[in-house]
Scaffold this motif. Sequence first.
Motif, PDB file in Angstrom:
ATOM      1  N   GLN A   1       0.935  -1.205   0.128  1.00 52.99           N
ATOM      2  CA  GLN A   1      -0.198  -0.086   0.026  1.00 52.99           C
ATOM      3  C   GLN A   1       0.759   1.132   0.042  1.00 52.99           C
ATOM      4  O   GLN A   1       0.522   2.449  -0.447  1.00 52.99           O
ATOM      5  CB  GLN A   1      -1.013  -0.062   1.252  1.00 52.99           C
ATOM      6  CG  GLN A   1      -2.463  -0.031   0.918  1.00 52.99           C
ATOM      7  CD  GLN A   1      -3.208   0.212   1.952  1.00 52.99           C
ATOM      8  OE1 GLN A   1      -2.762   0.401   3.246  1.00 52.99           O
ATOM      9  NE2 GLN A   1      -4.301   0.166   1.969  1.00 52.99           N
ATOM     10  N   TYR A   2       1.883   1.051   0.878  1.00 59.32           N
ATOM     11  CA  TYR A   2       3.065   2.282   0.624  1.00 59.32           C
ATOM     12  C   TYR A   2       3.378   2.857  -0.632  1.00 59.32           C
ATOM     13  O   TYR A   2       3.316   4.008  -1.056  1.00 59.32           O
ATOM     14  CB  TYR A   2       4.010   2.118   1.645  1.00 59.32           C
ATOM     15  CG  TYR A   2       4.897   3.205   2.049  1.00 59.32           C
ATOM     16  CD1 TYR A   2       4.398   4.171   3.060  1.00 59.32           C
ATOM     17  CD2 TYR A   2       6.019   3.409   1.179  1.00 59.32           C
ATOM     18  CE1 TYR A   2       5.027   5.319   3.408  1.00 59.32           C
ATOM     19  CE2 TYR A   2       6.860   4.565   1.713  1.00 59.32           C
ATOM     20  CZ  TYR A   2       6.355   5.515   2.619  1.00 59.32           C
ATOM     21  OH  TYR A   2       7.160   6.548   3.016  1.00 59.32           O
ATOM     22  N   GLN A   3       3.773   1.840  -1.474  1.00 65.53           N
ATOM     23  CA  GLN A   3       4.142   1.989  -2.751  1.00 65.53           C
ATOM     24  C   GLN A   3       2.944   2.421  -3.568  1.00 65.53           C
ATOM     25  O   GLN A   3       3.147   3.347  -4.334  1.00 65.53           O
ATOM     26  CB  GLN A   3       4.782   0.567  -3.540  1.00 65.53           C
ATOM     27  CG  GLN A   3       6.048  -0.048  -2.610  1.00 65.53           C
ATOM     28  CD  GLN A   3       7.002   1.153  -2.655  1.00 65.53           C
ATOM     29  OE1 GLN A   3       7.348   1.894  -3.678  1.00 65.53           O
ATOM     30  NE2 GLN A   3       7.980   1.263  -1.702  1.00 65.53           N
ATOM     31  N   GLN A   4       1.828   1.692  -3.514  1.00 65.69           N
ATOM     32  CA  GLN A   4       0.777   2.235  -4.527  1.00 65.69           C
ATOM     33  C   GLN A   4       0.158   3.389  -4.195  1.00 65.69           C
ATOM     34  O   GLN A   4       0.164   4.230  -5.004  1.00 65.69           O
ATOM     35  CB  GLN A   4      -0.402   1.143  -3.892  1.00 65.69           C
ATOM     36  CG  GLN A   4      -1.433   1.269  -4.889  1.00 65.69           C
ATOM     37  CD  GLN A   4      -2.746   0.356  -4.870  1.00 65.69           C
ATOM     38  OE1 GLN A   4      -2.853  -0.052  -3.679  1.00 65.69           O
ATOM     39  NE2 GLN A   4      -3.125  -0.341  -5.963  1.00 65.69           N
ATOM     40  N   TYR A   5       0.147   3.837  -2.893  1.00 69.18           N
ATOM     41  CA  TYR A   5      -0.550   5.209  -2.557  1.00 69.18           C
ATOM     42  C   TYR A   5       0.546   6.312  -2.901  1.00 69.18           C
ATOM     43  O   TYR A   5       0.204   7.364  -3.465  1.00 69.18           O
ATOM     44  CB  TYR A   5      -0.868   5.403  -1.130  1.00 69.18           C
ATOM     45  CG  TYR A   5      -2.021   4.710  -0.688  1.00 69.18           C
ATOM     46  CD1 TYR A   5      -2.790   4.261  -1.402  1.00 69.18           C
ATOM     47  CD2 TYR A   5      -2.320   4.425   0.714  1.00 69.18           C
ATOM     48  CE1 TYR A   5      -4.079   3.505  -1.061  1.00 69.18           C
ATOM     49  CE2 TYR A   5      -3.507   3.898   1.104  1.00 69.18           C
ATOM     50  CZ  TYR A   5      -4.601   3.505   0.247  1.00 69.18           C
ATOM     51  OH  TYR A   5      -5.700   2.802   0.578  1.00 69.18           O
ATOM     52  N   ASN A   6       1.825   6.046  -2.840  1.00 70.60           N
ATOM     53  CA  ASN A   6       2.850   6.682  -3.330  1.00 70.60           C
ATOM     54  C   ASN A   6       2.667   7.163  -4.785  1.00 70.60           C
ATOM     55  O   ASN A   6       2.826   8.422  -5.103  1.00 70.60           O
ATOM     56  CB  ASN A   6       4.238   6.276  -3.049  1.00 70.60           C
ATOM     57  CG  ASN A   6       4.991   7.187  -1.963  1.00 70.60           C
ATOM     58  OD1 ASN A   6       4.966   8.305  -2.178  1.00 70.60           O
ATOM     59  ND2 ASN A   6       5.799   6.582  -1.151  1.00 70.60           N
ATOM     60  N   ASP A   7       2.573   5.979  -5.346  1.00 70.89           N
ATOM     61  CA  ASP A   7       2.338   6.301  -6.899  1.00 70.89           C
ATOM     62  C   ASP A   7       1.180   6.933  -7.061  1.00 70.89           C
ATOM     63  O   ASP A   7       1.235   7.846  -8.111  1.00 70.89           O
ATOM     64  CB  ASP A   7       2.398   4.752  -7.710  1.00 70.89           C
ATOM     65  CG  ASP A   7       2.236   4.964  -9.086  1.00 70.89           C
ATOM     66  OD1 ASP A   7       2.764   5.875  -9.665  1.00 70.89           O
ATOM     67  OD2 ASP A   7       1.685   3.982  -9.683  1.00 70.89           O
TER      68      ASP A   7
END
Lengths: 161, 280
Positions: free
Chosen positions: B140-146
């Motif tokens: 989720q951290y990667q996804q929301y950052n993107d």
Amino acid sequence: MVTENEIWQILQEVKDPEVPVLSVVDLGIVRHVQTEGDKILLTITPTYSGCPAMDVINMDIRLKLIEKGYRDVTINQQLAPAWTTDWMSEAGKQKLKAYGIAPPIYGSKSATGNLFSEEAVPCPRCNSVATKLISQFASTACKSMYRCLDCKEAFDYFKCH
Amino acid sequence: MTQPADTDLSHALTPEAWAFLLHLADNALILGQRNAEWCGHGPALEQDIAITNISLDLIGQARNFYQYAAGAYNAMSILNKTAVDHLLPRLWKGYDRQLEEDDLAFLREERQYLNLLISELPKGDWAQTVLRQFFFSAFQYQQYNDLLQAEDEQLAGIAAKSLKEVAYHLRWSSEWVIRLGDGTAESHARIDNALKELWPFTGEFFTPASYELRDTSTYSTAWSDRVTAVFEEATLPTPEGAALGARLQKGGKEGIHTEYLGILLSEMQYLQRTYPNAVW
């Protein structure tokens, strides 16, 4: 006719249900106040996505405005830019400390730092910085729990966000 | 009721973008519901509070996505409404009113949920819960950052809001993986078991669904780096079959679920199905 300034004054009387020393203005969640005749349009932003206090805060704002004679109130919710503890007023931080909750340290980042590292959070009672994190999650979503190694008291820290 | 002010409906969502919103919402809702099972059962009071706080954050994120999706649906063209019809709750169709967030959360059928399989697996023991949270939060951290870069400002706004919360979830779960892995023989054995159970489900993160706006396979390297760093600290072995091909459990994103989801839904949906349109 009501002025925006009067509404800001009234909002100072609406307190956070979880932290009753802080007004919604101190918290920095009221983003805009707009008035048109007796119509009032407010924009507020949530602290945490799932903060259960937000619904209560909306209701409390309405009730307070009705009490003051303003019935035509629209409250919009705005997510961006996201709320940050940096928006908390200085007066608010002083009130928090007096209430026994360590205020957020300005400009400090939310949890992206090194694992197991701890911020030096001063104890709100004795100001000692010899404090220890007990849990990153405490009585509400916005706080973590610490213990002071000098005065031995446990305390809440309004964590940076 | 408050209305999201910054719901910009001038650019109507495509059917794919709308399904993607449901996918994001369902991930958060289902894991939020799962974690809530710990309420009153955590291994220590502080950790009981921590896992239920995470649950609350996730359900809050789900609400933001569902509110956006409901408003966007109501503003869609007839053509687009038809294109997403298969994702709408049958019961709601009989209500003759606009779509609301709760309809999406509580009235869809199992096959209409688009969450990742890993979010619906049973809570298991504490090791399984914290390891699942770690894998999920790291993703989720990667996804929301993107998603901060998404053209859709409302979506980017929800991601920005949520990212701050996920940073706390990721830190908390990373620390727990290390604590259990590098703890006692018992805690190490438990998290090792959890790893065997959960690892096959981690490939689905990086296998984009037809409706996904962003290419999730690009998150894979950063995710693996995080996992490797935490596992080294936790004295856990790098899982076998690290290649995506060996992590085959998938289908949730397209509505094909494990047997666990139906049981979770029947409990979660009970009230809205028994007392239609009940409000708190």
